[in-house]
Structures are given as structure tokens and as C-alpha cells.
Design a protein around this motif. Structure first.
Motif, mmCIF file in Angstrom:
data_model
loop_
_atom_site.group_PDB
_atom_site.id
_atom_site.type_symbol
_atom_site.label_atom_id
_atom_site.label_comp_id
_atom_site.label_asym_id
_atom_site.label_seq_id
_atom_site.Cartn_x
_atom_site.Cartn_y
_atom_site.Cartn_z
ATOM 1 N N GLU A 117 4.646 3.067 1.223
ATOM 2 C CA GLU A 117 3.370 2.473 0.858
ATOM 3 C C GLU A 117 2.328 3.558 0.599
ATOM 4 O O GLU A 117 2.247 4.549 1.313
ATOM 5 C CB GLU A 117 2.864 1.563 1.986
ATOM 6 C CG GLU A 117 3.606 0.254 2.107
ATOM 7 C CD GLU A 117 3.481 -0.585 0.860
ATOM 8 O OE1 GLU A 117 4.457 -1.248 0.507
ATOM 9 O OE2 GLU A 117 2.418 -0.576 0.226
ATOM 10 N N VAL B 285 1.979 -3.257 5.509
ATOM 11 C CA VAL B 285 2.278 -2.280 6.555
ATOM 12 C C VAL B 285 3.100 -1.144 5.959
ATOM 13 O O VAL B 285 3.974 -1.370 5.143
ATOM 14 C CB VAL B 285 3.068 -2.948 7.702
ATOM 15 C CG1 VAL B 285 3.514 -1.910 8.718
ATOM 16 C CG2 VAL B 285 2.215 -3.999 8.376
ATOM 17 N N THR B 286 2.780 0.070 6.382
ATOM 18 C CA THR B 286 3.455 1.243 5.838
ATOM 19 C C THR B 286 4.939 1.225 6.179
ATOM 20 O O THR B 286 5.325 1.463 7.302
ATOM 21 C CB THR B 286 2.835 2.527 6.414
ATOM 22 O OG1 THR B 286 1.451 2.517 6.148
ATOM 23 C CG2 THR B 286 3.456 3.758 5.784
ATOM 24 N N VAL B 287 5.728 0.901 5.200
ATOM 25 C CA VAL B 287 7.175 0.985 5.379
ATOM 26 C C VAL B 287 7.712 1.860 4.254
ATOM 27 O O VAL B 287 7.574 1.532 3.088
ATOM 28 C CB VAL B 287 7.853 -0.401 5.367
ATOM 29 C CG1 VAL B 287 7.575 -1.140 6.641
ATOM 30 C CG2 VAL B 287 7.426 -1.223 4.178
ATOM 31 N N ARG B 288 8.238 2.978 4.598
ATOM 32 C CA ARG B 288 8.853 3.919 3.676
ATOM 33 C C ARG B 288 7.880 4.514 2.666
ATOM 34 O O ARG B 288 7.672 5.686 2.629
ATOM 35 C CB ARG B 288 10.009 3.282 2.912
ATOM 36 C CG ARG B 288 11.187 2.907 3.773
ATOM 37 C CD ARG B 288 12.422 2.716 2.937
ATOM 38 N NE ARG B 288 13.087 3.981 2.707
ATOM 39 C CZ ARG B 288 14.067 4.150 1.832
ATOM 40 N NH1 ARG B 288 14.451 3.152 1.076
ATOM 41 N NH2 ARG B 288 14.638 5.316 1.687
#
Lengths: 114, 115
Positions: free
Chosen positions: B102, B97-100
Motif C-alpha cells: 500500500e 491497511v498496509t499489506v505488502r
């Protein structure tokens, strides 16, 4: 809703010139990415900046993340025709835990003429 | 080998029809996305799946239904197509999941034209 404003929208320059593209927001982003998209293709990641004030260089491209993590710039030195494309900035939302998603700017269409 | 592949590349259809776009990634990523790019090149997220589970569902008409049979595939089915659905649809994937920070890997897009 966090929005990213890119400027200029269009840029047409001669080979060898320098240029800067801006990406601005009133909101804070936990990180910011720059992508380049060529016609008929999907965007391709150029760089990710994470820390406020961070500067990253990729050959003739220099990326900067603002101190407050609300804005970013892309500077290209001695542009070449191969730099032609759509440049997109994308910010990762600074809230929402692990379910963040990327907010894209509307892009800057760069044309470098030989 | 293409990392994220989507088919078809072009889709021309009549208003009211139902159509599907398929997407597959061979990167071993957990998360897949559908984005819509309008005529002004504005790229906006539609859906996100993490390990076959829907995690992001932006304000998209119910006529759009994503399906993820496994974490390597995310298909998009569109019912009762409307003129306003004409756009380029991009599939993408990321390791998680796109966190910061990715990195998203995009497919080459499906240009949908509704006549």
C-alpha cells in the motif's frame, strides 16, 4: 523486531556522478518501498518492489529487491541537484496478517552539488 | 487540493501544556496513521486507524491520545508535553491497511518544539 539499516547515512556528490544507496535487514519483508523526503515536507513514494530479485526503473533511478527479500538498493545515474533529499526505505512486515505496518530505515541524506 | 493536510505546521509550547494536531485526508482512504520523526530523521509509527478503529498502537506514552471522528480525520492530542516530545509529527493515509504494497500519502508535517 524487524530493522532496516540504510547506508550511507550521508552522501555528498557532484552533479553527473552515479551513486548507490543500500537498505539491509536480517529479516524478510513482504515488500519494500522507497520514499524521498524534501525539507519541510512529508515523504513521497518513489517505488514499491514486491518480488525477490525484482528490478524497477524510474528514469535515472534503478531499484532492486534482493532475491531473499531482505535487502534493496537504489542506484541513481548522472545525479542532478534536483535529486537532493532524504531517501528512506520502508519494509512491510512479513507477519501480522492484514495489520502490517511499515518499518522505516533511518534514511540517506543526499546532496548533489551543481 | 492537498490530499493529506495537517495543522498547525509549527507548534511551539511550554513543557506541561496540552496541545492538539489535526489531520484530514480527502482521498477517500480507509486508513490513517500518525508517525513521529526525530531529530535524526528516524520515522516511527505511533498509531494506525482503519475506518475509525484503532489497529496499531505502538509503545507510545498514554499522554498521546489519537481520535478519529470519521475516517477522513485523525487528530492527535498530547497531554503534559515533555521536552522529549519535540519532533516532527506526520499524518499519513493509505487506501486500506498496509499489506505488502500500500502507498502511504503523507502530510507535510507538524514541527513541535517543547521549551
Amino acid at each position: 523486531t524487524q530493522l532496516l539499516e540504510q547506508s550511507p547515512q550521508f552522501l555528498s556528490i557532484q552533479e553527473g556522478e552515479n551513486l548507490t544507496v543500500y537498505c539491509n535487514s536480517s529479516s524478510v519483508f513482504s515488500s519494500l518501498q522507497w520514499y524521498r523526503q524534501e525539507p519541510g515536507e512529508g515523504p513521497v513514494l518513489l517505488v514499491t518492489v514486491v518480488t525477490g530479485g525484482e528490478v524497477k526503473k524510474l528514469k535515472r533511478l534503478t531499484f532492486q529487491f534482493g532475491d531473499a527479500r531482505k535487502d534493496s538498493s537504489l542506484h541513481i545515474t548522472a545525479a542532478q541537484p534536483g535529486d537532493t533529499g532524504l531517501y528512506l526505505c520502508a519494509g512491510a512486515q512479513s507477519y501480522g496478517g492484514s495489520q502490517g505496518n511499515l518499518i522505516f530505515g533511518k534514511g540517506t541524506k543526499l546532496s548533489v552539488k551543481p | 487540493d492537498t490530499a493529506v493536510s495537517q495543522t498547525p505546521k509549527y507548534l511551539v509550547t511550554q513543557m506541561g501544556n496540552d496541545k492538539s494536531i489535526k489531520c484530514e485526508q480527502n482521498l477517500g482512504h480507509d486508513t490513517m496513521y500518525w508517525y513521529k520523526q526525530d531529530s535524526k530523521k528516524f520515522l516511527k509509527i505511533m498509531f494506525s486507524y482503519n475506518n475509525k478503529e484503532l489497529i496499531i498502537n505502538e509503545t507510545v506514552p498514554n499522554r498521546f491520545s489519537p481520535k478519529s471522528p470519521d475516517k477522513a480525520h485523525l487528530n492527535l492530542h498530547i497531554n503534559s508535553l515533555e521536552l522529549g516530545d519535540s519532533a516532527v509529527y506526520f499524518c499519513a493515509s493509505s487506501l486500506r491497511v498496509t499489506v505488502r504494497s500500500e502507498k502511504l500519502f503523507f502530510g507535510s508535517g507538524t514541527q513541535l518544539s517543547v521549551l
